[in-house]
Design an enzyme around this catalytic site. Structure first.
Site, PDB file in Angstrom:
ATOM      1  N   ARG A 118      60.172  83.017  21.325  1.00 40.53           N
ATOM      2  CA  ARG A 118      60.573  81.649  21.727  1.00 40.53           C
ATOM      3  C   ARG A 118      60.495  81.403  23.231  1.00 40.53           C
ATOM      4  NH1 ARG A 118      64.291  83.016  17.849  1.00 40.53           N
ATOM      5  NH2 ARG A 118      63.890  82.029  15.841  1.00 40.53           N
ATOM      6  N   LYS A 140      50.154  72.944  31.112  1.00 39.36           N
ATOM      7  CA  LYS A 140      49.472  72.737  29.824  1.00 39.36           C
ATOM      8  C   LYS A 140      48.901  74.075  29.382  1.00 39.36           C
ATOM      9  CE  LYS A 140      48.060  67.901  29.860  1.00 39.36           C
ATOM     10  NZ  LYS A 140      46.916  66.964  29.852  1.00 39.36           N
ATOM     11  N   GLU A 182      36.582  68.943  39.747  1.00 38.89           N
ATOM     12  CA  GLU A 182      38.019  68.610  39.689  1.00 38.89           C
ATOM     13  C   GLU A 182      38.560  68.355  41.094  1.00 38.89           C
ATOM     14  OE1 GLU A 182      39.230  68.063  36.781  1.00 38.89           O
ATOM     15  OE2 GLU A 182      38.075  69.269  35.372  1.00 38.89           O
ATOM     16  N   LYS A 224      47.831  67.501  42.274  1.00 41.62           N
ATOM     17  CA  LYS A 224      48.190  67.833  40.887  1.00 41.62           C
ATOM     18  C   LYS A 224      49.702  67.986  40.758  1.00 41.62           C
ATOM     19  CE  LYS A 224      47.378  69.537  36.590  1.00 41.62           C
ATOM     20  NZ  LYS A 224      46.519  70.195  35.667  1.00 41.62           N
ATOM     21  N   GLU A 234      52.852  63.782  30.190  1.00 40.01           N
ATOM     22  CA  GLU A 234      51.803  62.763  29.993  1.00 40.01           C
ATOM     23  C   GLU A 234      52.297  61.601  29.146  1.00 40.01           C
ATOM     24  OE1 GLU A 234      47.978  64.685  29.663  1.00 40.01           O
ATOM     25  OE2 GLU A 234      47.050  62.847  28.971  1.00 40.01           O
ATOM     26  N   ARG A 239      49.889  60.984  34.521  1.00 39.83           N
ATOM     27  CA  ARG A 239      49.143  62.240  34.356  1.00 39.83           C
ATOM     28  C   ARG A 239      47.769  61.979  33.722  1.00 39.83           C
ATOM     29  NH1 ARG A 239      51.454  68.271  32.929  1.00 39.83           N
ATOM     30  NH2 ARG A 239      49.428  69.265  33.125  1.00 39.83           N
ATOM     31  N   ASN A 243      42.466  62.513  34.012  1.00 36.12           N
ATOM     32  CA  ASN A 243      41.329  62.575  33.086  1.00 36.12           C
ATOM     33  C   ASN A 243      40.150  61.724  33.534  1.00 36.12           C
ATOM     34  OD1 ASN A 243      42.539  64.352  31.252  1.00 36.12           O
ATOM     35  ND2 ASN A 243      43.757  62.676  30.421  1.00 36.12           N
ATOM     36  N   HIS A 246      36.706  62.407  32.221  1.00 35.86           N
ATOM     37  CA  HIS A 246      36.814  63.375  31.132  1.00 35.86           C
ATOM     38  C   HIS A 246      36.395  62.805  29.774  1.00 35.86           C
ATOM     39  CE1 HIS A 246      38.741  65.757  34.159  1.00 35.86           C
ATOM     40  NE2 HIS A 246      39.020  66.741  33.335  1.00 35.86           N
ATOM     41  N   HIS A 250      33.763  64.809  28.010  1.00 35.95           N
ATOM     42  CA  HIS A 250      33.952  65.501  26.727  1.00 35.95           C
ATOM     43  C   HIS A 250      32.847  65.120  25.752  1.00 35.95           C
ATOM     44  CE1 HIS A 250      38.514  66.201  27.471  1.00 35.95           C
ATOM     45  NE2 HIS A 250      37.783  67.222  27.892  1.00 35.95           N
ATOM     46  N   HIS A 263      32.302  72.515  31.496  1.00 38.88           N
ATOM     47  CA  HIS A 263      33.256  71.411  31.516  1.00 38.88           C
ATOM     48  C   HIS A 263      33.166  70.624  32.837  1.00 38.88           C
ATOM     49  CE1 HIS A 263      37.044  69.305  30.891  1.00 38.88           C
ATOM     50  NE2 HIS A 263      37.460  69.743  32.066  1.00 38.88           N
TER      51      HIS A 263
HETATM   52  P1  NAD Z   1      36.800  80.384  32.272  1.00 36.18           P
HETATM   53  O1  NAD Z   1      38.195  80.782  32.247  1.00 36.18           O
HETATM   54  O2  NAD Z   1      36.043  80.461  30.993  1.00 36.18           O
HETATM   55  O3  NAD Z   1      36.037  81.211  33.390  1.00 36.18           O
HETATM   56  C1  NAD Z   1      34.662  80.996  33.603  1.00 36.18           C
HETATM   57  C2  NAD Z   1      33.891  82.336  33.678  1.00 36.18           C
HETATM   58  O4  NAD Z   1      34.131  82.925  34.938  1.00 36.18           O
HETATM   59  C3  NAD Z   1      34.341  83.347  32.636  1.00 36.18           C
HETATM   60  O5  NAD Z   1      33.223  84.063  32.200  1.00 36.18           O
HETATM   61  C4  NAD Z   1      35.279  84.242  33.420  1.00 36.18           C
HETATM   62  O6  NAD Z   1      35.409  85.526  32.874  1.00 36.18           O
HETATM   63  C5  NAD Z   1      34.593  84.277  34.753  1.00 36.18           C
HETATM   64  N1  NAD Z   1      35.437  84.540  35.907  1.00 36.18           N
HETATM   65  C6  NAD Z   1      36.689  84.075  36.139  1.00 36.18           C
HETATM   66  N2  NAD Z   1      37.097  84.423  37.355  1.00 36.18           N
HETATM   67  C7  NAD Z   1      36.093  85.125  37.922  1.00 36.18           C
HETATM   68  C8  NAD Z   1      35.903  85.726  39.184  1.00 36.18           C
HETATM   69  N3  NAD Z   1      36.816  85.618  40.158  1.00 36.18           N
HETATM   70  N4  NAD Z   1      34.755  86.385  39.421  1.00 36.18           N
HETATM   71  C9  NAD Z   1      33.797  86.442  38.457  1.00 36.18           C
HETATM   72  N5  NAD Z   1      33.886  85.876  37.249  1.00 36.18           N
HETATM   73  C10 NAD Z   1      35.033  85.216  36.995  1.00 36.18           C
HETATM   74  O7  NAD Z   1      36.601  78.878  32.806  1.00 36.18           O
HETATM   75  P2  NAD Z   1      37.481  77.949  33.741  1.00 36.18           P
HETATM   76  O8  NAD Z   1      36.531  76.914  34.209  1.00 36.18           O
HETATM   77  O9  NAD Z   1      38.276  78.706  34.719  1.00 36.18           O
HETATM   78  O10 NAD Z   1      38.514  77.297  32.732  1.00 36.18           O
HETATM   79  C11 NAD Z   1      38.099  76.546  31.620  1.00 36.18           C
HETATM   80  C12 NAD Z   1      39.217  76.525  30.636  1.00 36.18           C
HETATM   81  O11 NAD Z   1      40.337  75.893  31.241  1.00 36.18           O
HETATM   82  C13 NAD Z   1      38.916  75.738  29.381  1.00 36.18           C
HETATM   83  O12 NAD Z   1      39.410  76.450  28.289  1.00 36.18           O
HETATM   84  C14 NAD Z   1      39.692  74.444  29.572  1.00 36.18           C
HETATM   85  O13 NAD Z   1      40.087  73.874  28.349  1.00 36.18           O
HETATM   86  C15 NAD Z   1      40.862  74.927  30.352  1.00 36.18           C
HETATM   87  N6  NAD Z   1      41.530  73.896  31.161  1.00 36.18           N
HETATM   88  C16 NAD Z   1      42.867  73.813  31.075  1.00 36.18           C
HETATM   89  C17 NAD Z   1      43.546  72.903  31.843  1.00 36.18           C
HETATM   90  C18 NAD Z   1      45.039  72.858  31.795  1.00 36.18           C
HETATM   91  O14 NAD Z   1      45.630  71.946  32.384  1.00 36.18           O
HETATM   92  N7  NAD Z   1      45.675  73.813  31.150  1.00 36.18           N
HETATM   93  C19 NAD Z   1      42.857  72.069  32.723  1.00 36.18           C
HETATM   94  C20 NAD Z   1      41.474  72.186  32.807  1.00 36.18           C
HETATM   95  C21 NAD Z   1      40.821  73.126  32.019  1.00 36.18           C
HETATM   96  N1  GLY Z   2      43.992  68.888  33.362  1.00 39.85           N
HETATM   97  C1  GLY Z   2      44.723  67.703  33.034  1.00 39.85           C
HETATM   98  C2  GLY Z   2      46.195  67.880  33.080  1.00 39.85           C
HETATM   99  O1  GLY Z   2      46.690  68.911  33.450  1.00 39.85           O
HETATM  100  O2  GLY Z   2      46.911  66.991  32.703  1.00 39.85           O
END
Ligand code: NAD
Ligand code: GLY
Length: 362
Positions: A118, A140, A182, A224, A234, A239, A243, A246, A250, A263
């Site tokens: 939990r 998130k 971003e 942010k 949101e 918030r 987007n 986005h 998407h 993305h």
């Molecule tokens: P990712 O986590 O897939 O990383 C991209 C690639 O880079 C991967 O292959 C990873 O292993 C590699 N990598 C990471 N750090 C590295 C480093 N320092 N050196 C070498 N390689 C490295 O992609 P991302 O763009 O970081 O994140 C995308 C994800 O984030 C998606 O799942 C998306 O839905 C999510 N997201 C979440 C939020 C949120 O608010 N929680 C916001 C935006 C995106």
């Molecule tokens: N990445 C959008 C949010 O955190 O709300």
């Protein structure tokens, strides 16, 4: 080192931003109250940074969980395997989970932390630009479902976020550009002076100038943090401004098949479309649209709709986006650089015609 605060009352937390922070013992330890630490990372990032992180945790009892790399592993099956490992290690409720990686590792680990017994303490150590300026801040967390991205999750805030910009040196340049989408977004939705700064300094970021990167990460996290503090769950539309680009993005991401466009690449193009449509509505000048397109393009992001994706398909995909409320499509559009609005009040024929025009021009 720069320190910011995400102001959420009793759940407030700091964001530390700087170079070589992974090696600074004490920084994370100050946020760990229990005895056991579980660092969750993936097969790409762990060989690069796990030892450095563990060394900084010196006397603490730390274990690792290594995930497969890739968005396709952001699933409930992975969450279940994390729970299996935590239970096999007999982890109690006083553990701290540390996410070491990009947004995928952060989202998965945060959701596991939110659910395990939990809720256990959680720390974000983001290693991509996208995760440093966006996903690690704001709470998130979650995983994908076969029927939709990020459909299973929880709002769950970390104890702190440690952004070591030195980790970006190993990041592929395409991923750096994806993160820049971003960064540009923050300038567009709320920070005109930052947008202007980016116009003059984007090349420094692409060349890994650490002062420029640190400033850009700080300004992005400030924006942010401020948005999250005003609308954590949101609910009031604030918030949702995060987007920008986005909904179009998407549709491009899904329409082109996940993984073909990153993305951030889709969001970059989506922001240019949002600017172009805002100009059609008479809200934004053509000069500002050109400035936005130029900055996105200089960041090495696509600015034109993919020819392969038809406008009909794109509109169909936009209609199933999460931003559809009460049967109406809501879009984040621009009144000015630095001023975004969430609206459903636009002419849908004009949107369709604008997309068609942009598609024909690619
Ligand atoms: P990712 O986590 O897939 O990383 C991209 C690639 O880079 C991967 O292959 C990873 O292993 C590699 N990598 C990471 N750090 C590295 C480093 N320092 N050196 C070498 N390689 C490295 O992609 P991302 O763009 O970081 O994140 C995308 C994800 O984030 C998606 O799942 C998306 O839905 C999510 N997201 C979440 C939020 C949120 O608010 N929680 C916001 C935006 C995106
Ligand atoms: N990445 C959008 C949010 O955190 O709300």
């Amino acid at each position: 080192m720069r320190t910011l605060k995400v102001d959420l009352g009793s759940r407030s937390y700091p964001i530390y931003i700087g170079e070589n922070l992974l090696a600074q013992s004490g920084l994370l330890a100050a946020h760990i109250s229990g005895k056991q630490i579980i660092v969750i990372s993936n097969e790409t990032i762990a060989p690069l940074y796990m030892d450095k992180l563990l060394a900084s945790l010196e006397n603490l009892n730390a274990h690792k969980i290594i995930l497969s790399d890739g968005e396709r592993y952001k699933t409930l099956t992975t969450i279940e395997s994390i729970f299996d490992q935590l239970l096999e290690m007999r982890c109690a409720r006083d553990i701290t989970i540390i996410a070491l990686g990009g947004g995928a590792v952060g989202d998965i680990s945060g959701f596991a932390a939110a659910c395990y017994q939990r809720g256990v303490d959680f720390i974000q150590v983001p290693t991509t630009l996208l995760s440093q300026v966006d996903s690690s801040v704001g709470g998130k967390t979650g995983v994908n479902h076969p029927l939709g991205k990020n459909m299973i999750g929880a709002f769950y805030q970390p104890q702190c976020v440690l952004v070591d910009i030195s980790t970006l040196h190993t990041l592929p340049s395409r991923e750096l550009s994806a993160g820049l989408a971003e960064v540009i977004k923050y300038g567009l939705i709320a920070k005109k002076p930052f947008f202007n700064w980016l116009e003059n300094n984007i090349d420094r970021i692409l060349e890994f100038d650490s002062d420029a990167i640190e400033y850009a990460v700080e300004q992005s996290c400030l924006c942010k943090a401020e948005v999250v503090a005003s609308d954590e769950h949101e609910k009031n539309g604030r918030r949702a401004l995060l987007n920008l680009g986005h909904t179009f993005g998407h549709a491009i991401e899904t329409g082109m098949g996940y993984g073909n466009w990153l993305h951030g690449e889709a969001v970059g193009c989506g922001m240019v479309i949002a600017a172009q449509f805002s100009a059609k509505l008479g809200w934004l000048s053509d000069k500002d649209v050109s400035k936005i397109s130029r900055l996105v393009s200089t960041a090495k992001l696509p600015i034109q709709l993919p020819k392969e994706l038809t406008v009909d398909k794109m509109v169909e995909l936009m209609a199933i986006d999460k931003k559809v409320k009460d049967g109406k499509l809501h879009l984040v559009l621009l009144k000015d650089i630095g001023e975004a609005v969430l609206t459903s009040k636009f002419d849908h024929d004009l949107l369709y015609n604008t997309l068609n025009e942009l598609h024909n021009n690619t």
